[in-house]
Design an enzyme around this catalytic site. Structure first.
Site, PDB file in Angstrom:
ATOM      1  N   THR A 123      78.110  68.632  44.165  1.00  0.00           N
ATOM      2  CA  THR A 123      77.139  68.109  43.208  1.00  0.00           C
ATOM      3  C   THR A 123      77.024  68.967  41.947  1.00  0.00           C
ATOM      4  OG1 THR A 123      74.743  67.810  42.922  1.00  0.00           O
ATOM      5  CG2 THR A 123      75.406  69.328  44.635  1.00  0.00           C
ATOM      6  N   ASP A 124      76.624  68.320  40.856  1.00  0.00           N
ATOM      7  CA  ASP A 124      76.371  69.048  39.599  1.00  0.00           C
ATOM      8  C   ASP A 124      75.195  70.010  39.726  1.00  0.00           C
ATOM      9  OD1 ASP A 124      74.263  67.180  39.635  1.00  0.00           O
ATOM     10  OD2 ASP A 124      74.724  66.308  37.676  1.00  0.00           O
ATOM     11  N   GLU A 125      74.361  69.820  40.775  1.00  0.00           N
ATOM     12  CA  GLU A 125      73.159  70.646  40.908  1.00  0.00           C
ATOM     13  C   GLU A 125      73.492  72.115  41.171  1.00  0.00           C
ATOM     14  OE1 GLU A 125      69.817  69.272  42.958  1.00  0.00           O
ATOM     15  OE2 GLU A 125      70.037  67.213  42.275  1.00  0.00           O
ATOM     16  N   TYR A 148      68.187  72.597  48.519  1.00  0.00           N
ATOM     17  CA  TYR A 148      69.334  71.680  48.602  1.00  0.00           C
ATOM     18  C   TYR A 148      70.519  72.219  47.800  1.00  0.00           C
ATOM     19  CZ  TYR A 148      72.438  67.890  47.179  1.00  0.00           C
ATOM     20  OH  TYR A 148      73.560  67.148  46.901  1.00  0.00           O
ATOM     21  N   LYS A 152      74.273  73.516  49.006  1.00  0.00           N
ATOM     22  CA  LYS A 152      75.550  72.925  48.545  1.00  0.00           C
ATOM     23  C   LYS A 152      76.408  74.003  47.879  1.00  0.00           C
ATOM     24  CE  LYS A 152      76.753  69.138  48.697  1.00  0.00           C
ATOM     25  NZ  LYS A 152      77.439  68.317  49.765  1.00  0.00           N
TER      26      LYS A 152
HETATM   27  P1  NAD Z   1      72.983  60.299  52.170  1.00  0.00           P
HETATM   28  O1  NAD Z   1      71.788  61.141  52.472  1.00  0.00           O
HETATM   29  O2  NAD Z   1      72.789  58.889  51.753  1.00  0.00           O
HETATM   30  O3  NAD Z   1      73.951  60.268  53.449  1.00  0.00           O
HETATM   31  C1  NAD Z   1      74.251  61.412  54.192  1.00  0.00           C
HETATM   32  C2  NAD Z   1      74.982  60.955  55.461  1.00  0.00           C
HETATM   33  O4  NAD Z   1      75.328  62.132  56.213  1.00  0.00           O
HETATM   34  C3  NAD Z   1      74.113  60.088  56.382  1.00  0.00           C
HETATM   35  O5  NAD Z   1      74.871  58.996  56.854  1.00  0.00           O
HETATM   36  C4  NAD Z   1      73.739  61.028  57.523  1.00  0.00           C
HETATM   37  O6  NAD Z   1      73.516  60.355  58.753  1.00  0.00           O
HETATM   38  C5  NAD Z   1      74.964  61.927  57.576  1.00  0.00           C
HETATM   39  N1  NAD Z   1      74.669  63.242  58.169  1.00  0.00           N
HETATM   40  C6  NAD Z   1      73.651  64.084  57.843  1.00  0.00           C
HETATM   41  N2  NAD Z   1      73.693  65.191  58.616  1.00  0.00           N
HETATM   42  C7  NAD Z   1      74.785  65.053  59.425  1.00  0.00           C
HETATM   43  C8  NAD Z   1      75.371  65.868  60.411  1.00  0.00           C
HETATM   44  N3  NAD Z   1      74.836  67.054  60.756  1.00  0.00           N
HETATM   45  N4  NAD Z   1      76.485  65.436  61.035  1.00  0.00           N
HETATM   46  C9  NAD Z   1      77.039  64.220  60.720  1.00  0.00           C
HETATM   47  N5  NAD Z   1      76.508  63.409  59.789  1.00  0.00           N
HETATM   48  C10 NAD Z   1      75.396  63.814  59.153  1.00  0.00           C
HETATM   49  O7  NAD Z   1      73.805  61.112  51.092  1.00  0.00           O
HETATM   50  P2  NAD Z   1      74.610  60.594  49.808  1.00  0.00           P
HETATM   51  O8  NAD Z   1      73.676  60.427  48.690  1.00  0.00           O
HETATM   52  O9  NAD Z   1      75.504  59.501  50.227  1.00  0.00           O
HETATM   53  O10 NAD Z   1      75.485  61.902  49.504  1.00  0.00           O
HETATM   54  C11 NAD Z   1      76.721  62.118  50.180  1.00  0.00           C
HETATM   55  C12 NAD Z   1      77.303  63.448  49.725  1.00  0.00           C
HETATM   56  O11 NAD Z   1      77.474  63.434  48.308  1.00  0.00           O
HETATM   57  C13 NAD Z   1      76.413  64.666  50.011  1.00  0.00           C
HETATM   58  O12 NAD Z   1      77.250  65.726  50.399  1.00  0.00           O
HETATM   59  C14 NAD Z   1      75.747  64.970  48.675  1.00  0.00           C
HETATM   60  O13 NAD Z   1      75.455  66.335  48.563  1.00  0.00           O
HETATM   61  C15 NAD Z   1      76.839  64.546  47.710  1.00  0.00           C
HETATM   62  N6  NAD Z   1      76.376  64.093  46.386  1.00  0.00           N
HETATM   63  C16 NAD Z   1      75.411  63.126  46.287  1.00  0.00           C
HETATM   64  C17 NAD Z   1      75.054  62.667  45.019  1.00  0.00           C
HETATM   65  C18 NAD Z   1      74.012  61.588  44.861  1.00  0.00           C
HETATM   66  O14 NAD Z   1      73.611  61.310  43.725  1.00  0.00           O
HETATM   67  N7  NAD Z   1      73.556  60.925  45.901  1.00  0.00           N
HETATM   68  C19 NAD Z   1      75.637  63.224  43.870  1.00  0.00           C
HETATM   69  C20 NAD Z   1      76.594  64.236  44.023  1.00  0.00           C
HETATM   70  C21 NAD Z   1      76.975  64.650  45.284  1.00  0.00           C
HETATM   71  O1  DAU Z   2      72.565  65.527  40.579  1.00  0.00           O
HETATM   72  C1  DAU Z   2      73.175  65.074  41.756  1.00  0.00           C
HETATM   73  C2  DAU Z   2      72.145  64.964  42.855  1.00  0.00           C
HETATM   74  O2  DAU Z   2      71.413  63.755  42.602  1.00  0.00           O
HETATM   75  C3  DAU Z   2      72.755  64.905  44.246  1.00  0.00           C
HETATM   76  O3  DAU Z   2      73.404  66.121  44.504  1.00  0.00           O
HETATM   77  C4  DAU Z   2      71.675  64.653  45.313  1.00  0.00           C
HETATM   78  O4  DAU Z   2      72.271  64.493  46.582  1.00  0.00           O
HETATM   79  C5  DAU Z   2      70.937  63.372  44.939  1.00  0.00           C
HETATM   80  O5  DAU Z   2      69.875  63.165  45.856  1.00  0.00           O
HETATM   81  C6  DAU Z   2      70.375  63.489  43.519  1.00  0.00           C
HETATM   82  O6  DAU Z   2      69.423  64.553  43.407  1.00  0.00           O
HETATM   83  P1  DAU Z   2      67.843  64.398  43.644  1.00  0.00           P
HETATM   84  O7  DAU Z   2      67.600  64.545  45.097  1.00  0.00           O
HETATM   85  O8  DAU Z   2      67.125  65.287  42.700  1.00  0.00           O
HETATM   86  O9  DAU Z   2      67.639  62.856  43.167  1.00  0.00           O
HETATM   87  P2  DAU Z   2      66.321  62.045  42.901  1.00  0.00           P
HETATM   88  O10 DAU Z   2      66.737  60.638  42.769  1.00  0.00           O
HETATM   89  O11 DAU Z   2      65.262  62.383  43.888  1.00  0.00           O
HETATM   90  O12 DAU Z   2      65.778  62.570  41.482  1.00  0.00           O
HETATM   91  C7  DAU Z   2      66.420  62.302  40.253  1.00  0.00           C
HETATM   92  C8  DAU Z   2      65.491  62.748  39.143  1.00  0.00           C
HETATM   93  O13 DAU Z   2      64.321  61.919  39.135  1.00  0.00           O
HETATM   94  C9  DAU Z   2      64.972  64.182  39.271  1.00  0.00           C
HETATM   95  O14 DAU Z   2      64.877  64.762  37.988  1.00  0.00           O
HETATM   96  C10 DAU Z   2      63.578  64.012  39.861  1.00  0.00           C
HETATM   97  C11 DAU Z   2      63.114  62.688  39.280  1.00  0.00           C
HETATM   98  N1  DAU Z   2      62.167  61.923  40.137  1.00  0.00           N
HETATM   99  C12 DAU Z   2      62.596  61.582  41.399  1.00  0.00           C
HETATM  100  C13 DAU Z   2      61.784  60.873  42.236  1.00  0.00           C
HETATM  101  C14 DAU Z   2      62.233  60.509  43.627  1.00  0.00           C
HETATM  102  C15 DAU Z   2      60.938  61.523  39.670  1.00  0.00           C
HETATM  103  O15 DAU Z   2      60.558  61.810  38.510  1.00  0.00           O
HETATM  104  N2  DAU Z   2      60.131  60.810  40.504  1.00  0.00           N
HETATM  105  C16 DAU Z   2      60.473  60.499  41.781  1.00  0.00           C
HETATM  106  O16 DAU Z   2      59.655  59.872  42.494  1.00  0.00           O
END
Ligand code: NAD
Ligand code: DAU
Length: 338
Positions: A123-125, A148, A152
């Protein structure tokens, strides 16, 4: 090509499995099915020949080793993680367990099995908050600010060490905020879409001027396939959507698209340690793989909203009692009306 996908029942993992199955990959999907894992996300591929689901934990070394020995996949594509920043603030333990120890367990098994490719989805985070006009490049320092992102970043560094020390052909991708169908409603866009459609308040953290880059989930999955095919082992690739927006702008666009009203916006207590701005340079993946994001935010947002409107049953089933408890724990103290 046979892939072991971890976390393939989650939001991005399931989009990847659906896309990879369509393209003829064989998939073994290892997922623990936490609150975020949902087999309904995989109904389109569940009966496909060449697709196998295994319920299990990536921290279970015996299981992971057995699967790699039995299936002999050409590559591991590692999505499984605890993924939500707010939950990591409320209870960080599971993030360390799955994201750090789970990644370590997989790396050890992959090393022993002499896996040909290990793609770690990050992730970019991990770069932390970046001042404008800087765009993070792959060599920038890692300055994670939430449990988090720290978990990562730790896993990214473990992956790097397995390449340098053992020659495990691993690649790390770092993507920006994904959005699209099947995203769990704790995340900004689905949460705002559902609250807007249901006439509820939309909780914006702080002043809402935080900047995020938005990447349509299918663009992300295409990037991962491109990196799997054309990326170089030992390298890191940023994956951005080239759509930087302030959160408040995202929320206003959701309201405009859903026919909601700006009066539904409620500024609430900010997220502790909230990063102000993420911004990625994706020049490296553009040059080395030819990948480019194809879905603009203006096109992807209505597609996403439409999907949620057409899937009331999915929404009802994922908003479980556990989800209600999380919602109360995260928003209750912020004074949000329900
Ligand atoms: P998500 O939370 O929707 O899904 C995570 C999945 O992992 C679920 O199906 C869960 O059951 C499984 N899981 C969790 N713990 C586990 C374990 N111990 N063993 C096996 N399976 C397990 O997540 P997502 O948003 O699809 O993100 C997927 C990946 O991409 C993550 O690694 C996250 O850090 C990365 N990522 C997410 C975003 C985003 O915006 N959502 C952006 C950049 C990177
Ligand atoms: O940047 C990539 C990341 O994006 C991934 O690595 C994570 O897995 C993914 O979950 C996401 O990060 P966040 O967990 O921060 O996403 P979220 O959608 O919760 O928040 C996005 C932005 O919106 C953040 O600046 C917080 C803000 N926010 C979020 C929620 C849920 C609000 O202002 N109000 C809210 O209720």
């Amino acid at each position: 090509m046979k892939l072991l996908v971890t976390g393939g029942a989650g939001f991005i993992g399931s989009a990847f499995v659906r896309m990879a199955c369509t393209r003829g990959f064989e998939i073994i999907n290892l997922d623990k099915l936490t609150y975020a894992g949902n087999l309904e996300n995989l109904e389109l591929v569940a009966g496909s020949p060449g697709y196998r689901f295994v319920r299990g934990d990536i921290c279970d070394a015996g299981l992971v080793e057995r699967l790699l020995a039995e299936e002999q996949p050409a590559a591991v594509v590692h999505f499984a993680a605890e993924s939500h920043v707010d939950r990591s603030i409320l209870s960080p333990g599971a993030f360390i367990e799955t994201n750090v120890r789970g990644t370590f367990t997989l790396l050890e098994a992959a090393r022993k099995a002499r896996i040909e490719r290990f793609l770690h989805v990050s992730t970019d985070e991990v770069y932390g908050s970046v001042e404008p006009p800087h765009e993070s490049t792959e060599d920038d320092a890692l300055r994670p600010n939430s449990p988090y992102s720290a978990s990562k970043a730790s896993s990214d560094l473990l992956v790097r060490s397995y390449w340098v020390t053992y020659g495990l052909p691993a690649i790390v991708t770092r993507a920006s905020n994904n959005y699209g169908p099947y995203q769990f409603p704790e995340k900004l866009i689905p949460l705002m879409v559902l609250n807007a459609l249901e006439g509820k308040e939309l909780p914006v953290y702080g002043d809402g001027r935080q900047v995020r880059d938005w990447l349509y989930v299918e663009d992300h999955c295409r990037a991962l396939l491109a990196v799997l095919e054309r990326g170089r082992p030992g390298e890191v690739y940023n994956v951005g959507g080239n759509e930087s927006l302030e959160n408040i702008e995202v929320v206003r666009r959701v309201l405009a698209e859903t026919g909601g009203n700006d009066a539904q916006i409620r500024h609430v207590t900010d997220r502790p340690g909230h990063d102000r701005r993420y911004s990625l340079s994706s020049e490296k993946i553009f040059h080395e793989t030819g990948w480019r994001p194809e879905v603009s935010f203006s096109a992807g947002l209505p597609l996403t909203i439409d999907w949620y409107k057409r899937h009331p049953g999915w929404i009802e089933r994922v908003r479980t009692r556990e989800y209600q408890q999380y919602y109360e724990a995260n928003y209750g103290g912020r004074g949000l009306k329900r």
